[in-house]
Design a protein around this motif. Sequence first.
Motif, short mmCIF file in Angstrom:
data_model
loop_
_atom_site.label_atom_id
_atom_site.label_comp_id
_atom_site.label_asym_id
_atom_site.label_seq_id
_atom_site.Cartn_x
_atom_site.Cartn_y
_atom_site.Cartn_z
N LEU A 63 0.83 -1.20 0.00
CA LEU A 63 0.00 0.00 0.00
C LEU A 63 0.87 1.26 0.00
O LEU A 63 0.59 2.22 -0.72
CB LEU A 63 -0.92 0.01 1.22
N LYS A 64 1.91 1.26 0.80
CA LYS A 64 2.83 2.40 0.83
C LYS A 64 3.46 2.61 -0.54
O LYS A 64 3.57 3.75 -1.02
CB LYS A 64 3.93 2.17 1.88
N ASP A 65 3.90 1.52 -1.14
CA ASP A 65 4.56 1.60 -2.44
C ASP A 65 3.61 2.12 -3.51
O ASP A 65 3.98 2.95 -4.36
CB ASP A 65 5.10 0.22 -2.83
N GLN A 66 2.36 1.66 -3.49
CA GLN A 66 1.38 2.13 -4.46
C GLN A 66 1.12 3.62 -4.30
O GLN A 66 0.96 4.36 -5.29
CB GLN A 66 0.08 1.33 -4.31
N LYS A 67 1.05 4.08 -3.06
CA LYS A 67 0.83 5.51 -2.81
C LYS A 67 2.00 6.33 -3.36
O LYS A 67 1.80 7.39 -3.98
CB LYS A 67 0.67 5.75 -1.30
N HIS A 68 3.21 5.86 -3.12
CA HIS A 68 4.39 6.58 -3.59
C HIS A 68 4.42 6.63 -5.11
O HIS A 68 4.73 7.67 -5.72
CB HIS A 68 5.66 5.91 -3.05
N ARG A 69 4.11 5.51 -5.75
CA ARG A 69 4.11 5.47 -7.21
C ARG A 69 3.03 6.37 -7.80
O ARG A 69 3.25 7.05 -8.80
CB ARG A 69 3.92 4.04 -7.69
N GLN A 70 1.87 6.39 -7.15
CA GLN A 70 0.79 7.25 -7.62
C GLN A 70 1.16 8.72 -7.47
O GLN A 70 0.86 9.55 -8.34
CB GLN A 70 -0.50 6.96 -6.85
#
Length: 335
Positions: A63-70
């Motif tokens: 979830l953290k990684d997806q937020k950063h990528r977004q």
Amino acid sequence: MSYKLKTLVVFDTNSLRSTESGEVAYSFFAFGRPFQVIEEYILDKNLNEDIHIAIPTWAIEELKDQKHRQYKTDIVEFQKLSKRLSGMPHIPEIALPEVDFDCTTFIKEKAEEYLATKQIKLLEIKDELANTVLQSMMKRVMKDESKKKPFAHSGKYKDAGFKDNLVWESLMHFDGVTDYDKVIFVSKDGDYKNCEIEFKAKWERHINILQDENNVLADIIKDYDNYIKERTIHDFAQTEYFADYLKDNLNTMTAIVIDGKEFTIENYTIADICKYVSRLSPNEDEVENLLVSSFINIHFTKDGKKMVQSVEGLTMLWDEETKDIIETFYDIELL
């Protein structure tokens, strides 16, 4: 003496994702609607001692990684849009965001603040299990019937299948599974189809893999509805007063009758002092009597063999207010 069903609810990443305008949200950290609905129901019905929530740490990291990528994607798009609009006379100067803003740290801090407010179990893959987990994943992907699941991926996250496997392995290697009677695994996709066979083979526990919060709530209600509706009587049945009454009643019984034959009762154990509570139609006094269902194991000897017979005892109470005990009768005759 008392036994209440213990349930573990485990969330997959896609049931935790929070969004804004259809995209991953990164200005805050919170789990999405499925988690919120289920958590609220558990707390509202005071079931938090019987139903626990667990989340694999890999899901949180994803979830953290997806937020950063977004965030990075949006910054690029914002810069393009700002450049196109900058020459329009009716649009004021657009301030571009700081290039060196540490979004990773920002998201991490938001996640820590949020998780500190939640009563959840974190499922981790311990370092010493890394090789075992890798071998398990390799075996699964090598099987013809498992080439796509749970290694399938969809959408823009090409590594989703790999991370799905890490989430599943986190559950498969959670020793605390043995503390529960059943597990509910919440996932919006079908990547975990047939995984329950692997889970049951290892843990000998029941598991339901469900896709949304409504199905989860229906499953919880099926298991705990009677306890929720008749909590007052269930709690009364856990008291020393009721337990002593039932023991005293059983102590007067010396024989069990099976197929018309009497056998001496050698011992008994109360397996579940309150399995179910039911209400009878109002009697001639317009009073609604209640029945407390208890399950007792009766030990005796038949043809030289030690036997155990499960017996249901029904204890009638006068009403919910007084809880006066009237009598107890059994589905198998005890003398």
